[in-house]
Design a protein around this motif. Sequence first.
Motif, PDB file in Angstrom:
ATOM      1  N   ILE A 152      21.182 -24.425 -18.468  1.00 18.42           N
ATOM      2  CA  ILE A 152      21.059 -25.789 -17.944  1.00 18.42           C
ATOM      3  C   ILE A 152      19.599 -26.018 -17.586  1.00 18.42           C
ATOM      4  CG2 ILE A 152      21.756 -27.389 -16.132  1.00 18.42           C
ATOM      5  CD1 ILE A 152      24.378 -25.790 -15.926  1.00 18.42           C
ATOM      6  N   GLY A 153      18.958 -26.970 -18.285  1.00 20.35           N
ATOM      7  CA  GLY A 153      17.530 -27.171 -18.158  1.00 20.35           C
ATOM      8  C   GLY A 153      17.101 -27.892 -16.895  1.00 20.35           C
ATOM      9  N   GLU A 154      15.798 -27.892 -16.678  1.00 20.44           N
ATOM     10  CA  GLU A 154      15.200 -28.369 -15.435  1.00 20.44           C
ATOM     11  C   GLU A 154      15.521 -29.823 -15.106  1.00 20.44           C
ATOM     12  OE1 GLU A 154      10.730 -28.365 -13.454  1.00 20.44           O
ATOM     13  OE2 GLU A 154      10.950 -28.700 -15.623  1.00 20.44           O
ATOM     14  N   THR A 155      15.527 -30.691 -16.105  1.00 18.17           N
ATOM     15  CA  THR A 155      15.714 -32.124 -15.827  1.00 18.17           C
ATOM     16  C   THR A 155      17.128 -32.605 -16.157  1.00 18.17           C
ATOM     17  OG1 THR A 155      14.864 -32.782 -18.006  1.00 18.17           O
ATOM     18  CG2 THR A 155      13.264 -32.571 -16.217  1.00 18.17           C
ATOM     19  N   ALA A 156      18.050 -31.669 -16.364  1.00 19.11           N
ATOM     20  CA  ALA A 156      19.442 -32.047 -16.596  1.00 19.11           C
ATOM     21  C   ALA A 156      20.029 -32.695 -15.344  1.00 19.11           C
ATOM     22  CB  ALA A 156      20.271 -30.830 -16.990  1.00 19.11           C
ATOM     23  N   ILE A 157      20.908 -33.679 -15.558  1.00 20.09           N
ATOM     24  CA  ILE A 157      21.649 -34.312 -14.478  1.00 20.09           C
ATOM     25  C   ILE A 157      23.132 -34.150 -14.770  1.00 20.09           C
ATOM     26  CG2 ILE A 157      22.171 -36.475 -13.285  1.00 20.09           C
ATOM     27  CD1 ILE A 157      19.363 -37.426 -14.006  1.00 20.09           C
ATOM     28  N   ILE A 158      23.851 -33.562 -13.826  1.00 25.77           N
ATOM     29  CA  ILE A 158      25.290 -33.339 -13.968  1.00 25.77           C
ATOM     30  C   ILE A 158      25.960 -33.992 -12.769  1.00 25.77           C
ATOM     31  CG2 ILE A 158      27.123 -31.611 -14.077  1.00 25.77           C
ATOM     32  CD1 ILE A 158      25.050 -29.669 -15.248  1.00 25.77           C
ATOM     33  N   GLU A 159      26.875 -34.901 -13.012  1.00 24.47           N
ATOM     34  CA  GLU A 159      27.546 -35.591 -11.920  1.00 24.47           C
ATOM     35  C   GLU A 159      28.751 -34.773 -11.423  1.00 24.47           C
ATOM     36  OE1 GLU A 159      28.161 -39.724 -12.912  1.00 24.47           O
ATOM     37  OE2 GLU A 159      26.007 -40.115 -12.990  1.00 24.47           O
ATOM     38  N   ASP A 160      29.687 -35.417 -10.746  1.00 25.17           N
ATOM     39  CA  ASP A 160      30.767 -34.710 -10.051  1.00 25.17           C
ATOM     40  C   ASP A 160      31.905 -34.290 -10.980  1.00 25.17           C
ATOM     41  OD1 ASP A 160      29.314 -35.298  -7.757  1.00 25.17           O
ATOM     42  OD2 ASP A 160      30.506 -37.082  -7.292  1.00 25.17           O
ATOM     43  N   HIS A 161      32.556 -33.181 -10.614  1.00 20.90           N
ATOM     44  CA  HIS A 161      33.789 -32.711 -11.268  1.00 20.90           C
ATOM     45  C   HIS A 161      33.575 -32.444 -12.763  1.00 20.90           C
ATOM     46  CE1 HIS A 161      36.025 -33.580  -7.609  1.00 20.90           C
ATOM     47  NE2 HIS A 161      35.428 -34.763  -7.581  1.00 20.90           N
ATOM     48  N   VAL A 162      32.480 -31.792 -13.084  1.00 20.87           N
ATOM     49  CA  VAL A 162      32.184 -31.415 -14.472  1.00 20.87           C
ATOM     50  C   VAL A 162      32.599 -29.963 -14.687  1.00 20.87           C
ATOM     51  CG1 VAL A 162      30.330 -31.000 -16.145  1.00 20.87           C
ATOM     52  CG2 VAL A 162      30.353 -33.101 -14.778  1.00 20.87           C
ATOM     53  N   ARG A 163      33.202 -29.686 -15.863  1.00 19.67           N
ATOM     54  CA  ARG A 163      33.667 -28.350 -16.218  1.00 19.67           C
ATOM     55  C   ARG A 163      32.926 -27.899 -17.482  1.00 19.67           C
ATOM     56  NH1 ARG A 163      37.280 -31.711 -14.433  1.00 19.67           N
ATOM     57  NH2 ARG A 163      37.503 -32.644 -16.485  1.00 19.67           N
ATOM     58  N   ILE A 164      32.325 -26.721 -17.405  1.00 21.10           N
ATOM     59  CA  ILE A 164      31.539 -26.177 -18.520  1.00 21.10           C
ATOM     60  C   ILE A 164      32.026 -24.760 -18.812  1.00 21.10           C
ATOM     61  CG2 ILE A 164      29.241 -25.331 -19.157  1.00 21.10           C
ATOM     62  CD1 ILE A 164      28.015 -27.699 -17.817  1.00 21.10           C
ATOM     63  N   TYR A 165      32.113 -24.426 -20.085  1.00 18.74           N
ATOM     64  CA  TYR A 165      32.539 -23.095 -20.490  1.00 18.74           C
ATOM     65  C   TYR A 165      31.357 -22.295 -21.045  1.00 18.74           C
ATOM     66  CZ  TYR A 165      37.241 -24.599 -19.520  1.00 18.74           C
ATOM     67  OH  TYR A 165      38.362 -25.045 -18.857  1.00 18.74           O
ATOM     68  N   GLN A 166      31.601 -21.046 -21.364  1.00 18.59           N
ATOM     69  CA  GLN A 166      30.526 -20.128 -21.710  1.00 18.59           C
ATOM     70  C   GLN A 166      29.723 -20.592 -22.933  1.00 18.59           C
ATOM     71  OE1 GLN A 166      33.769 -19.479 -21.966  1.00 18.59           O
ATOM     72  NE2 GLN A 166      34.245 -18.442 -23.885  1.00 18.59           N
TER      73      GLN A 166
ATOM     74  N   LYS B 180       4.284 -28.984 -24.078  1.00 17.21           N
ATOM     75  CA  LYS B 180       3.753 -28.977 -22.719  1.00 17.21           C
ATOM     76  C   LYS B 180       3.499 -30.388 -22.200  1.00 17.21           C
ATOM     77  CE  LYS B 180       2.434 -26.512 -19.200  1.00 17.21           C
ATOM     78  NZ  LYS B 180       3.394 -25.634 -18.496  1.00 17.21           N
ATOM     79  N   SER B 181       3.185 -31.303 -23.104  1.00 14.68           N
ATOM     80  CA  SER B 181       2.914 -32.683 -22.701  1.00 14.68           C
ATOM     81  C   SER B 181       4.143 -33.372 -22.114  1.00 14.68           C
ATOM     82  CB  SER B 181       2.403 -33.492 -23.893  1.00 14.68           C
ATOM     83  OG  SER B 181       3.376 -33.521 -24.932  1.00 14.68           O
ATOM     84  N   MET B 182       5.340 -32.783 -22.309  1.00 18.54           N
ATOM     85  CA  MET B 182       6.583 -33.376 -21.806  1.00 18.54           C
ATOM     86  C   MET B 182       6.957 -32.841 -20.428  1.00 18.54           C
ATOM     87  SD  MET B 182       8.845 -33.245 -25.306  1.00 18.54           S
ATOM     88  CE  MET B 182      10.195 -34.207 -24.604  1.00 18.54           C
ATOM     89  N   GLN B 183       6.048 -32.129 -19.788  1.00 20.25           N
ATOM     90  CA  GLN B 183       6.367 -31.456 -18.527  1.00 20.25           C
ATOM     91  C   GLN B 183       6.915 -32.403 -17.474  1.00 20.25           C
ATOM     92  OE1 GLN B 183       3.039 -29.365 -16.779  1.00 20.25           O
ATOM     93  NE2 GLN B 183       4.377 -28.087 -15.545  1.00 20.25           N
ATOM     94  N   ASN B 184       6.401 -33.599 -17.389  1.00 20.66           N
ATOM     95  CA  ASN B 184       6.814 -34.547 -16.350  1.00 20.66           C
ATOM     96  C   ASN B 184       7.767 -35.620 -16.862  1.00 20.66           C
ATOM     97  OD1 ASN B 184       5.203 -33.311 -14.297  1.00 20.66           O
ATOM     98  ND2 ASN B 184       3.400 -34.257 -15.225  1.00 20.66           N
ATOM     99  N   THR B 185       8.434 -35.356 -17.967  1.00 22.87           N
ATOM    100  CA  THR B 185       9.396 -36.309 -18.517  1.00 22.87           C
ATOM    101  C   THR B 185      10.798 -35.700 -18.472  1.00 22.87           C
ATOM    102  OG1 THR B 185       9.114 -35.484 -20.783  1.00 22.87           O
ATOM    103  CG2 THR B 185       7.663 -37.285 -20.065  1.00 22.87           C
ATOM    104  N   LYS B 186      11.810 -36.556 -18.540  1.00 27.51           N
ATOM    105  CA  LYS B 186      13.193 -36.072 -18.579  1.00 27.51           C
ATOM    106  C   LYS B 186      13.481 -35.544 -19.982  1.00 27.51           C
ATOM    107  CE  LYS B 186      17.960 -37.187 -17.317  1.00 27.51           C
ATOM    108  NZ  LYS B 186      18.545 -36.480 -18.467  1.00 27.51           N
ATOM    109  N   ARG B 187      13.712 -34.265 -20.085  1.00 28.95           N
ATOM    110  CA  ARG B 187      13.866 -33.597 -21.376  1.00 28.95           C
ATOM    111  C   ARG B 187      15.312 -33.186 -21.668  1.00 28.95           C
ATOM    112  NH1 ARG B 187      10.250 -31.197 -18.327  1.00 28.95           N
ATOM    113  NH2 ARG B 187      11.310 -29.187 -18.196  1.00 28.95           N
TER     114      ARG B 187
END
Length: 259
Positions: A170-184, A195-202
Motif C-alpha cells: 500500500i503506497g504512500e499516497t493511497a487513500i482507503i476509506e472505511d470497512h475495506v477488505r484486502i487479501y494477500q 522523482k518529480s512526482m514526489q509531492n503528487t498523489k501517485r
Amino acid sequence: MNRELLDILNKNKQKVNLSYSLREKTEGFTKFFIQSLFDRDTDLAVNFPLLQAQFKEMVALASDNQLNGADLWEDYTRELPELLKKINLDAQAFVDNDPASTTVEEVFVAYPGFLAIMIYRLSHPLYNRKVPTIPRLMSEFAHRLSGTDINPGAQIGESFFVDHATGTVIGETAIIEDHVRIYQGVTLGALHVAKSMQNTKRHPTVKSNVTIYANATILGGETVIGENSIIGGNVWITSSVPANSVVTHTSEVKIKTQS
C-alpha cells in the motif's frame, strides 16, 4: 590494517550522517509500545516514562536534536485514545470477516495483517508530524514481520481488514476509506515512478465497503475504486471503477484431449 585504508574508510563514513542504532532502537520501542498498550500484565504508569525516554532518544538520533522529543511525545500521545479506538475496530473487523478467527485476543497475537495495520496506525501520526526516518523504520519492521508493506503516509479509515497479508503493498499516497477488505498479494501502487512526482498523489483511492481479492493490482493516483465494489483476484486496474461494480479476470479453460 594499514592507516591509509582506515583513512579511506573513515572518509566514506563521514559522507552520510547515519547511526544504525536508530533501527534497533525503533524496533525495540515499537515492540515495547505495543506491549505496554495492550498486554494486560504491563503497567502503563511504569512504562510510559520509559517509552518517553526511548522516544526522545530516537528523535535525537533521527533529527540531530533539531526536533524537541519531549514536545513531540506529548503531542503524539494526545492522539492515542483515537488510535486505540481505530486499532480495536480493526481487530473486530478481523473477527467479523475471517471465519477462521475465534477471538479478538487471537487476532492481536497471531494475525500478521493485523500487526501491520497496528504498526501503521502508530507510525502514521509521526509521519504527519514530519518526524524523519522513524515512521518508515516502524513500517519496515512490520513489513519484515508480516510480509505486508504499508507506507506510513497512507490514509486508512476505520475497520480495515488485510487477510493472510503476505505480499500486500500500500503506497504512500493511497487513500482507503472505511470497512475495506484486502487479501494477500494486493498492490495499491503508482502507475509511473519518477522523482518529480514526489509531492503528487501517485496511488489509488479505495472507497468504503470495497473488497479486493488476492493478487489484484490497482495503480495510479487518479484511480478510484467506487464504494461497495468487488475487485476479483489477479485483475490489473489503471482507471477508475464505478460504485457497486464487480471486476473480474477472465481465464480460459481448455480440456486436453488424447491424440
